[in-house]
Design a protein around this motif. Structure first.
Motif, PDB file in Angstrom:
ATOM      1  N   THR A  80       0.855  -1.204   0.000  1.00 18.96           N
ATOM      2  CA  THR A  80       0.000   0.000   0.000  1.00 18.96           C
ATOM      3  C   THR A  80       0.882   1.243   0.000  1.00 18.96           C
ATOM      4  OG1 THR A  80      -1.614  -1.135   1.407  1.00 18.96           O
ATOM      5  CG2 THR A  80      -1.752   1.263   1.339  1.00 18.96           C
ATOM      6  N   THR A  81       0.534   2.225  -0.826  1.00 24.45           N
ATOM      7  CA  THR A  81       1.092   3.551  -0.630  1.00 24.45           C
ATOM      8  C   THR A  81      -0.020   4.579  -0.830  1.00 24.45           C
ATOM      9  OG1 THR A  81       2.980   5.017  -1.005  1.00 24.45           O
ATOM     10  CG2 THR A  81       2.068   3.947  -2.961  1.00 24.45           C
ATOM     11  N   LYS A  82       0.333   5.875  -0.670  1.00 27.25           N
ATOM     12  CA  LYS A  82      -0.745   6.874  -0.554  1.00 27.25           C
ATOM     13  C   LYS A  82      -0.463   8.124  -1.372  1.00 27.25           C
ATOM     14  CE  LYS A  82      -1.194   5.129   4.129  1.00 27.25           C
ATOM     15  NZ  LYS A  82       0.140   4.940   4.701  1.00 27.25           N
ATOM     16  N   LEU A  83      -1.546   8.702  -1.875  1.00 23.82           N
ATOM     17  CA  LEU A  83      -1.510   9.948  -2.651  1.00 23.82           C
ATOM     18  C   LEU A  83      -1.454  11.120  -1.682  1.00 23.82           C
ATOM     19  CD1 LEU A  83      -2.161  11.049  -5.690  1.00 23.82           C
ATOM     20  CD2 LEU A  83      -4.408  11.535  -4.706  1.00 23.82           C
ATOM     21  N   TRP A  84      -0.427  11.962  -1.824  1.00 22.58           N
ATOM     22  CA  TRP A  84      -0.299  13.082  -0.880  1.00 22.58           C
ATOM     23  C   TRP A  84      -1.195  14.269  -1.297  1.00 22.58           C
ATOM     24  CZ3 TRP A  84      -0.048  13.690   3.800  1.00 22.58           C
ATOM     25  CH2 TRP A  84       0.306  14.895   4.405  1.00 22.58           C
ATOM     26  N   PRO A 117      -8.344  13.822   3.060  1.00 17.44           N
ATOM     27  CA  PRO A 117      -9.308  14.428   2.134  1.00 17.44           C
ATOM     28  C   PRO A 117      -9.133  15.946   2.055  1.00 17.44           C
ATOM     29  CG  PRO A 117     -10.396  13.898   4.207  1.00 17.44           C
ATOM     30  CD  PRO A 117      -8.961  13.438   4.345  1.00 17.44           C
ATOM     31  N   VAL A 118      -7.906  16.379   1.803  1.00 21.42           N
ATOM     32  CA  VAL A 118      -7.566  17.801   1.736  1.00 21.42           C
ATOM     33  C   VAL A 118      -6.626  17.999   0.553  1.00 21.42           C
ATOM     34  CG1 VAL A 118      -6.255  19.639   2.869  1.00 21.42           C
ATOM     35  CG2 VAL A 118      -7.719  18.161   4.246  1.00 21.42           C
ATOM     36  N   ALA A 119      -6.990  18.903  -0.361  1.00 19.93           N
ATOM     37  CA  ALA A 119      -6.126  19.168  -1.525  1.00 19.93           C
ATOM     38  C   ALA A 119      -5.322  20.439  -1.285  1.00 19.93           C
ATOM     39  CB  ALA A 119      -6.994  19.328  -2.774  1.00 19.93           C
ATOM     40  N   TRP A 120      -4.015  20.328  -1.519  1.00 16.53           N
ATOM     41  CA  TRP A 120      -3.118  21.486  -1.394  1.00 16.53           C
ATOM     42  C   TRP A 120      -2.521  21.813  -2.755  1.00 16.53           C
ATOM     43  CZ3 TRP A 120       0.320  19.552   3.254  1.00 16.53           C
ATOM     44  CH2 TRP A 120      -0.347  19.807   4.460  1.00 16.53           C
ATOM     45  N   LYS A 121      -2.242  23.112  -2.940  1.00 17.63           N
ATOM     46  CA  LYS A 121      -1.496  23.499  -4.142  1.00 17.63           C
ATOM     47  C   LYS A 121      -0.085  22.927  -4.034  1.00 17.63           C
ATOM     48  CE  LYS A 121      -4.009  27.690  -5.068  1.00 17.63           C
ATOM     49  NZ  LYS A 121      -4.093  29.145  -4.929  1.00 17.63           N
ATOM     50  N   PRO A 122       0.522  22.575  -5.176  1.00 18.17           N
ATOM     51  CA  PRO A 122       1.906  22.077  -5.107  1.00 18.17           C
ATOM     52  C   PRO A 122       2.834  23.176  -4.594  1.00 18.17           C
ATOM     53  CG  PRO A 122       0.993  21.853  -7.324  1.00 18.17           C
ATOM     54  CD  PRO A 122      -0.001  22.647  -6.537  1.00 18.17           C
ATOM     55  N   PHE A 123       3.960  22.784  -4.057  1.00 22.57           N
ATOM     56  CA  PHE A 123       4.946  23.751  -3.581  1.00 22.57           C
ATOM     57  C   PHE A 123       5.801  24.207  -4.765  1.00 22.57           C
ATOM     58  CE2 PHE A 123       3.766  21.282   0.134  1.00 22.57           C
ATOM     59  CZ  PHE A 123       3.313  22.320   0.923  1.00 22.57           C
ATOM     60  N   PRO A 124       6.506  25.342  -4.610  1.00 23.07           N
ATOM     61  CA  PRO A 124       7.316  25.837  -5.727  1.00 23.07           C
ATOM     62  C   PRO A 124       8.340  24.805  -6.192  1.00 23.07           C
ATOM     63  CG  PRO A 124       7.341  27.367  -3.843  1.00 23.07           C
ATOM     64  CD  PRO A 124       6.574  26.164  -3.412  1.00 23.07           C
ATOM     65  N   ALA A 125       8.696  24.874  -7.471  1.00 21.33           N
ATOM     66  CA  ALA A 125       9.654  23.910  -8.045  1.00 21.33           C
ATOM     67  C   ALA A 125      10.985  23.934  -7.296  1.00 21.33           C
ATOM     68  CB  ALA A 125       9.883  24.235  -9.513  1.00 21.33           C
ATOM     69  N   SER A 126      11.282  25.062  -6.628  1.00 16.98           N
ATOM     70  CA  SER A 126      12.539  25.147  -5.866  1.00 16.98           C
ATOM     71  C   SER A 126      12.504  24.268  -4.612  1.00 16.98           C
ATOM     72  CB  SER A 126      12.791  26.600  -5.450  1.00 16.98           C
ATOM     73  OG  SER A 126      11.670  27.058  -4.711  1.00 16.98           O
ATOM     74  N   PRO A 147     -12.356  19.564  -6.249  1.00 19.58           N
ATOM     75  CA  PRO A 147     -13.409  18.761  -5.612  1.00 19.58           C
ATOM     76  C   PRO A 147     -12.963  17.301  -5.523  1.00 19.58           C
ATOM     77  CG  PRO A 147     -14.249  19.965  -7.535  1.00 19.58           C
ATOM     78  CD  PRO A 147     -12.762  20.112  -7.541  1.00 19.58           C
ATOM     79  N   PHE A 148     -13.354  16.621  -4.451  1.00 19.22           N
ATOM     80  CA  PHE A 148     -12.853  15.260  -4.239  1.00 19.22           C
ATOM     81  C   PHE A 148     -13.287  14.314  -5.359  1.00 19.22           C
ATOM     82  CE2 PHE A 148     -12.202  11.158  -2.214  1.00 19.22           C
ATOM     83  CZ  PHE A 148     -10.942  11.347  -1.657  1.00 19.22           C
ATOM     84  N   PHE A 149     -14.460  14.578  -5.988  1.00 22.33           N
ATOM     85  CA  PHE A 149     -14.901  13.625  -7.019  1.00 22.33           C
ATOM     86  C   PHE A 149     -13.933  13.617  -8.206  1.00 22.33           C
ATOM     87  CE2 PHE A 149     -16.608  16.284 -10.362  1.00 22.33           C
ATOM     88  CZ  PHE A 149     -17.091  17.427  -9.728  1.00 22.33           C
ATOM     89  N   GLU A 150     -13.251  14.736  -8.442  1.00 24.39           N
ATOM     90  CA  GLU A 150     -12.285  14.763  -9.550  1.00 24.39           C
ATOM     91  C   GLU A 150     -11.053  13.908  -9.199  1.00 24.39           C
ATOM     92  OE1 GLU A 150     -11.328  18.711 -10.818  1.00 24.39           O
ATOM     93  OE2 GLU A 150     -13.402  19.151 -11.386  1.00 24.39           O
ATOM     94  N   THR A 151     -10.633  13.997  -7.945  1.00 21.11           N
ATOM     95  CA  THR A 151      -9.503  13.159  -7.495  1.00 21.11           C
ATOM     96  C   THR A 151      -9.897  11.688  -7.598  1.00 21.11           C
ATOM     97  OG1 THR A 151      -8.921  14.909  -5.956  1.00 21.11           O
ATOM     98  CG2 THR A 151      -7.907  12.753  -5.563  1.00 21.11           C
ATOM     99  N   TRP A 152     -11.130  11.400  -7.164  1.00 19.69           N
ATOM    100  CA  TRP A 152     -11.561   9.996  -7.148  1.00 19.69           C
ATOM    101  C   TRP A 152     -11.623   9.418  -8.561  1.00 19.69           C
ATOM    102  CZ3 TRP A 152     -10.939   6.803  -3.493  1.00 19.69           C
ATOM    103  CH2 TRP A 152     -11.491   5.524  -3.585  1.00 19.69           C
ATOM    104  N   CYS A 170      -8.198   7.482   3.436  1.00 15.77           N
ATOM    105  CA  CYS A 170      -7.761   7.494   4.842  1.00 15.77           C
ATOM    106  C   CYS A 170      -8.433   8.695   5.498  1.00 15.77           C
ATOM    107  CB  CYS A 170      -6.270   7.744   4.984  1.00 15.77           C
ATOM    108  SG  CYS A 170      -5.182   6.665   4.086  1.00 15.77           S
ATOM    109  N   ASN A 171      -8.540   8.622   6.791  1.00 13.11           N
ATOM    110  CA  ASN A 171      -8.923   9.795   7.574  1.00 13.11           C
ATOM    111  C   ASN A 171     -10.239  10.404   7.109  1.00 13.11           C
ATOM    112  OD1 ASN A 171      -6.429   9.810   9.150  1.00 13.11           O
ATOM    113  ND2 ASN A 171      -5.452  10.302   7.203  1.00 13.11           N
ATOM    114  N   CYS A 172     -11.192   9.552   6.775  1.00  9.11           N
ATOM    115  CA  CYS A 172     -12.491  10.045   6.325  1.00  9.11           C
ATOM    116  C   CYS A 172     -13.578   9.599   7.300  1.00  9.11           C
ATOM    117  CB  CYS A 172     -12.829   9.496   4.937  1.00  9.11           C
ATOM    118  SG  CYS A 172     -11.830  10.252   3.659  1.00  9.11           S
ATOM    119  N   THR A 173     -14.572  10.440   7.450  1.00  8.57           N
ATOM    120  CA  THR A 173     -15.712  10.095   8.300  1.00  8.57           C
ATOM    121  C   THR A 173     -16.742   9.334   7.471  1.00  8.57           C
ATOM    122  OG1 THR A 173     -16.762  12.143   7.674  1.00  8.57           O
ATOM    123  CG2 THR A 173     -15.459  12.186   9.715  1.00  8.57           C
ATOM    124  N   PRO A 174     -17.662   8.611   8.117  1.00  2.00           N
ATOM    125  CA  PRO A 174     -18.736   7.959   7.356  1.00  2.00           C
ATOM    126  C   PRO A 174     -19.530   8.945   6.506  1.00  2.00           C
ATOM    127  CG  PRO A 174     -18.622   7.019   9.547  1.00  2.00           C
ATOM    128  CD  PRO A 174     -17.660   8.173   9.536  1.00  2.00           C
TER     129      PRO A 174
END
Ligand code: NDP
Length: 315
Positions: A80-84, A117-126, A147-152, A170-174
């Motif tokens: 298993t691994t995870k999408l950051w 279930p939180v989307a962050w902007k990428p950090f600078p290329a530096s 929106p999460f449905f696009e990620t899904w 991970c880390n989601c409520t019902p």
């Protein structure tokens, strides 16, 4: 070649998950390779990592070493691994998965989880290796309007491409997963959440069981260096003394033996002796009175607190 001795559970994806896995958060790269080999030698067939743990390459080295030494075959492992959070945008999901596969030196993942279930902007290329969890580093993470449905949908595409066998969260409520089920073409197979006797989550386990979503318990030993220390709890010690087992063994057996039994557990250790001890989940049992006692301890505590990491009270 030794064969796995831990039970597996059939996921809604049609694949099986071993009920015990090796956790690797905070396992340094220089130690985790050996930990993975020790775990596989002990009989583990399930390894849990994440991009954000910054140890996927070393986990992959451990897996390759075990395979080349004839300890296991790839098809008998569950990785298993995870999408950051910085990779939620649908244009970045495929690349994030491919990079994890490259670091792990695998052709496919058994399970790919959305880490939070939180989307962050990428950090600078530096700052290419930034995760947003480094204390005091600027700029602070910024919420991205994905929106999460696009990620899904992008996660579902990974299954279609054969890169990933099962997907989950991970880390989601019902209530969050209830919404996800309204649009998911491929249902989440797994929900990975914090779960231990200070956070037994009975309602979540019951709801997930009803919906056919497998629950994996993370931080089952109370995580690393966090107070109140679960493994120093008087009840865990007392119950352990009764069975001649350690508090860690009691916590893991409690997780393994829970009603419904559709849960798995992923204790982390980098020490071979503890890795072996943590595998001794079967061949003994807690009686019902002890199970009930452990499920209703007076202390309630969350070790991995989202508000501190995300500035958002997710629960
Ligand atoms: P755990 O609850 O697994 O506890 C790990 C700690 O317990 C380490 O300090 C380890 O030390 C120690 N330990 C391990 N075995 C024993 C033993 N038999 N006796 C005494 N101490 C022991 O913590 P984690 O928070 O790491 O959770 C487990 C895994 O869950 C993670 O590693 C990760 O893979 C996953 N996770 C997922 C999250 C998510 O958001 N999806 C969040 C948090 C965790 P040592 O290594 O020195 O032996």
């Amino acid at each position: 070649m030794s064969s796995p001795t831990v039970d597996t559970i059939l996921l809604n994806s049609g694949h099986r998950i071993p009920r015990l896995g090796l956790g690797t958060w905070q396992s340094p790269s220089e130690e985790v390779r050996g930990a993975v080999v020790a775990a596989i030698e002990a009989g583990y067939r399930h390894i849990d990592t994440a991009r954000v743990y910054k140890n996927e390459a070393a986990v992959g080295d451990g897996i390759q070493e075990a395979i080349s030494r004839g300890l296991v075959r790839r098809e008998d492992l569950f990785v298993t691994t995870k999408l950051w959070c910085t990779d939620h945008h649908p244009s970045r999901v495929l690349e994030a998965c491919q990079k994890s596969l490259e670091r792990l030196k695998l052709q496919y993942l058994d399970l790919y989880l959305v880490h939070w279930p939180v989307a962050w902007k990428p950090f600078p290329a530096s700052q290419p290796d930034r995760t947003g969890l480094e204390p005091g580093m600027e700029p602070a993470p910024e919420i991205e309007k994905t929106p999460f449905f696009e990620t899904w949908r992008a996660m579902e595409d990974l299954v279609d491409r054969g890169l990933v066998r099962s997907i989950g969260v991970c880390n989601c409520t019902p209530i969050f997963m209830h919404d996800l089920l309204s649009y998911a073409r491929i249902r989440p197979a797994v929900c990975q959440v914090e779960m231990h006797p200070y956070m037994p989550q009975p309602a979540l386990v019951q709801w997930c069981n009803k919906e056919g979503i497998h629950v994996t318990a993370y931080s089952p030993l109370g995580s690393t260096d966090r107070v109140p220390r679960l493994l120093e709890d008087a009840v865990l010690r007392e119950v352990g003394a009764k069975y001649g087992r350690s508090p860690a063994a009691v916590a893991l057996r409690w997780a393994y033996q829970r009603e419904g039994a559709s849960t798995s557990v992923i204790p982390k250790s980098v020490h071979a002796a503890r890795i072996r001890e943590n595998f001794e989940l079967t061949g003994w049992a807690l009686d019902q009175a002890d199970m009930d006692r452990l499920s209703s301890l007076p202390t309630s505590f969350r070790y991995v607190h989202p508000a501190q990491r995300f500035g958002v009270p997710l629960f």
